[in-house]
Scaffold this motif. Structure first.
Motif, PDB file in Angstrom:
ATOM      1  N   LEU A  18      -6.482   0.959  -9.539  1.00 55.62           N
ATOM      2  CA  LEU A  18      -7.857   1.284  -8.940  1.00 55.62           C
ATOM      3  C   LEU A  18      -7.558   3.027  -8.767  1.00 55.62           C
ATOM      4  O   LEU A  18      -8.644   3.609  -9.122  1.00 55.62           O
ATOM      5  N   PHE A  19      -7.198   3.562  -8.644  1.00 56.12           N
ATOM      6  CA  PHE A  19      -6.610   5.020  -8.553  1.00 56.12           C
ATOM      7  C   PHE A  19      -6.592   5.895 -10.099  1.00 56.12           C
ATOM      8  O   PHE A  19      -7.633   6.256 -10.400  1.00 56.12           O
ATOM      9  N   MET A  43      -3.503  -1.208  -6.292  1.00 57.87           N
ATOM     10  CA  MET A  43      -3.620  -0.041  -5.585  1.00 57.87           C
ATOM     11  C   MET A  43      -3.527   1.123  -6.613  1.00 57.87           C
ATOM     12  O   MET A  43      -4.157   2.118  -6.793  1.00 57.87           O
ATOM     13  N   ILE A  45       1.064   6.734  -6.739  1.00 56.62           N
ATOM     14  CA  ILE A  45      -0.039   7.561  -6.655  1.00 56.62           C
ATOM     15  C   ILE A  45       0.356   8.969  -6.467  1.00 56.62           C
ATOM     16  O   ILE A  45      -0.330   9.592  -6.795  1.00 56.62           O
ATOM     17  N   MET A  82      -0.695  11.862  -8.646  1.00 59.24           N
ATOM     18  CA  MET A  82      -1.407  13.478  -8.467  1.00 59.24           C
ATOM     19  C   MET A  82      -0.798  14.518  -8.931  1.00 59.24           C
ATOM     20  O   MET A  82      -1.740  15.382  -9.248  1.00 59.24           O
ATOM     21  N   ASP A 108      -7.702   3.799 -12.136  1.00 64.89           N
ATOM     22  CA  ASP A 108      -9.441   3.747 -12.931  1.00 64.89           C
ATOM     23  C   ASP A 108     -10.587   5.106 -12.439  1.00 64.89           C
ATOM     24  O   ASP A 108     -11.470   5.349 -13.251  1.00 64.89           O
ATOM     25  N   VAL A 109      -9.870   5.584 -10.954  1.00 63.73           N
ATOM     26  CA  VAL A 109     -11.431   6.289 -10.247  1.00 63.73           C
ATOM     27  C   VAL A 109     -10.705   7.725 -11.020  1.00 63.73           C
ATOM     28  O   VAL A 109     -11.919   8.782 -10.429  1.00 63.73           O
ATOM     29  N   SER A 110      -9.889   8.313 -10.868  1.00 65.96           N
ATOM     30  CA  SER A 110      -9.418   9.437 -10.992  1.00 65.96           C
ATOM     31  C   SER A 110      -9.907  10.584 -12.637  1.00 65.96           C
ATOM     32  O   SER A 110     -10.485   8.822 -13.411  1.00 65.96           O
ATOM     33  N   PRO A 111     -10.679  11.655 -12.692  1.00 63.85           N
ATOM     34  CA  PRO A 111     -11.005  12.132 -13.573  1.00 63.85           C
ATOM     35  C   PRO A 111     -10.215  11.941 -14.390  1.00 63.85           C
ATOM     36  O   PRO A 111      -8.763  11.832 -14.521  1.00 63.85           O
ATOM     37  N   PRO A 112     -10.469  12.076 -16.130  1.00 63.03           N
ATOM     38  CA  PRO A 112      -9.481  11.904 -16.819  1.00 63.03           C
ATOM     39  C   PRO A 112      -8.945  13.403 -17.481  1.00 63.03           C
ATOM     40  O   PRO A 112     -10.003  13.963 -16.994  1.00 63.03           O
ATOM     41  N   GLY A 148       2.527   1.696  -3.507  1.00 68.59           N
ATOM     42  CA  GLY A 148       1.329   2.139  -4.254  1.00 68.59           C
ATOM     43  C   GLY A 148       1.608   3.751  -3.959  1.00 68.59           C
ATOM     44  O   GLY A 148       1.002   4.859  -5.599  1.00 68.59           O
ATOM     45  N   ALA A 149       1.313   4.208  -2.653  1.00 69.85           N
ATOM     46  CA  ALA A 149       0.899   5.565  -2.624  1.00 69.85           C
ATOM     47  C   ALA A 149       2.185   6.544  -2.828  1.00 69.85           C
ATOM     48  O   ALA A 149       1.570   7.612  -2.869  1.00 69.85           O
ATOM     49  N   VAL A 200       0.981  -1.322   0.158  1.00 71.79           N
ATOM     50  CA  VAL A 200       0.047  -0.119  -0.036  1.00 71.79           C
ATOM     51  C   VAL A 200       0.865   1.396   0.608  1.00 71.79           C
ATOM     52  O   VAL A 200       0.866   2.278  -0.453  1.00 71.79           O
TER      53      VAL A 200
END
Lengths: 81, 157
Positions: free
Chosen positions: B135-136, B132, B51, B55, B138-142, B47-48, B44
């Motif tokens: 997942l990020f 992880m 991420i 970001m 997939d859910v992050s905005p385009p 992965g963070a 985790v």
């Protein structure tokens, strides 16, 4: 066991839980949920369960918050009810 | 691109911090057998780190470092390492994940067990980190949308 620390932590835990479900702004709810996870991690460590506290801090306060905020960026950000 | 992503301070701090977070993740994975930590927590944290990079530097830049194909390969590789170690123990006459039965080092099952636990933890960590990150993504905005967060009244993001 430091009982006064326990009582303080559990009090803040209850405050965070009630605030997270009663607040309208979803971004604030996510941040409060993150604070809830952080306090919960401290409570786990205080109960000599370091491994669970580690997981709570990494997953609950870290990854879950990021995933929730990323999901929120695709929605309106306000609760209707 | 939002104002947070344009900030020189944040970009520099993230670029310096990411390797150290990854190093800490590897420490947590390897240290997991003897103390607090383990494959899941280390994965985790690893992965963070990716991420955090994605970001600040943008989803497209993050996907250059960690493409969807690499994600899938790593997720299945970790699972293969885990299951393969368990099946290796069956192959040498033990039970699933009974590390001591593998005659890697003669007359010292405890030492073999120590090394194979680390191998299993590495497998778990690889899978968790890859899942992880995907997942990020997939859910992050385009990327075409404005910034990472929607604009709120009164909230300065």
């Amino acid at each position: 066991m430091i009982w006064i620390l326990d009582i303080t932590m559990l009090f803040f835990l209850v405050v965070c839980a009630i605030a997270a479900i009663s607040i309208k702004d979803l971004l604030s709810a996510i941040i409060i949920l993150s604070a809830y996870s952080l306090i919960m991690a401290v409570v786990w460590v205080e109960m000599h369960s370091v491994d669970v506290g580690f997981t709570e801090a990494a997953v609950g306060a870290g990854i879950t918050t990021v995933l929730f905020i990323a999901t929120l960026a695709r929605t309106e950000g306000r609760s209707e009810d | 691109m939002s104002r947070i992503q344009e900030s020189v301070i944040i970009r520099t701090v993230v670029r310096i911090m990411v390797p150290f977070i990854e190093l800490f993740a590897l420490y947590v994975i390897i240290h997991g057998a003897g103390g607090p930590g383990g494959g899941f927590q280390g994965g985790v944290i690893f992965g963070a780190a990716i991420i955090l990079y994605a970001m600040i530097y943008g989803i497209a830049e993050g996907k250059k470092k960690m493409s969807d194909a690499l994600d899938k390969i790593l997720a299945s590789t970790g699972l293969t390492i885990y299951a393969g170690t368990g099946l290796l123990c069956i192959l040498f006459g033990g039970m699933f994940l009974q590390y001591g039965s593998v005659p890697l080092i003669p007359d010292n099952p405890a030492l073999v067990s120590k090394y194979l636990i680390d191998l299993v933890e590495l497998g778990i960590g690889t899978t968790v980190a890859a899942v992880m990150i995907s997942l990020f993504f997939d859910v992050s905005p385009p990327e075409s949308e404005e910034g990472e967060l929607p604009d709120y009244e009164g909230v300065d993001v």
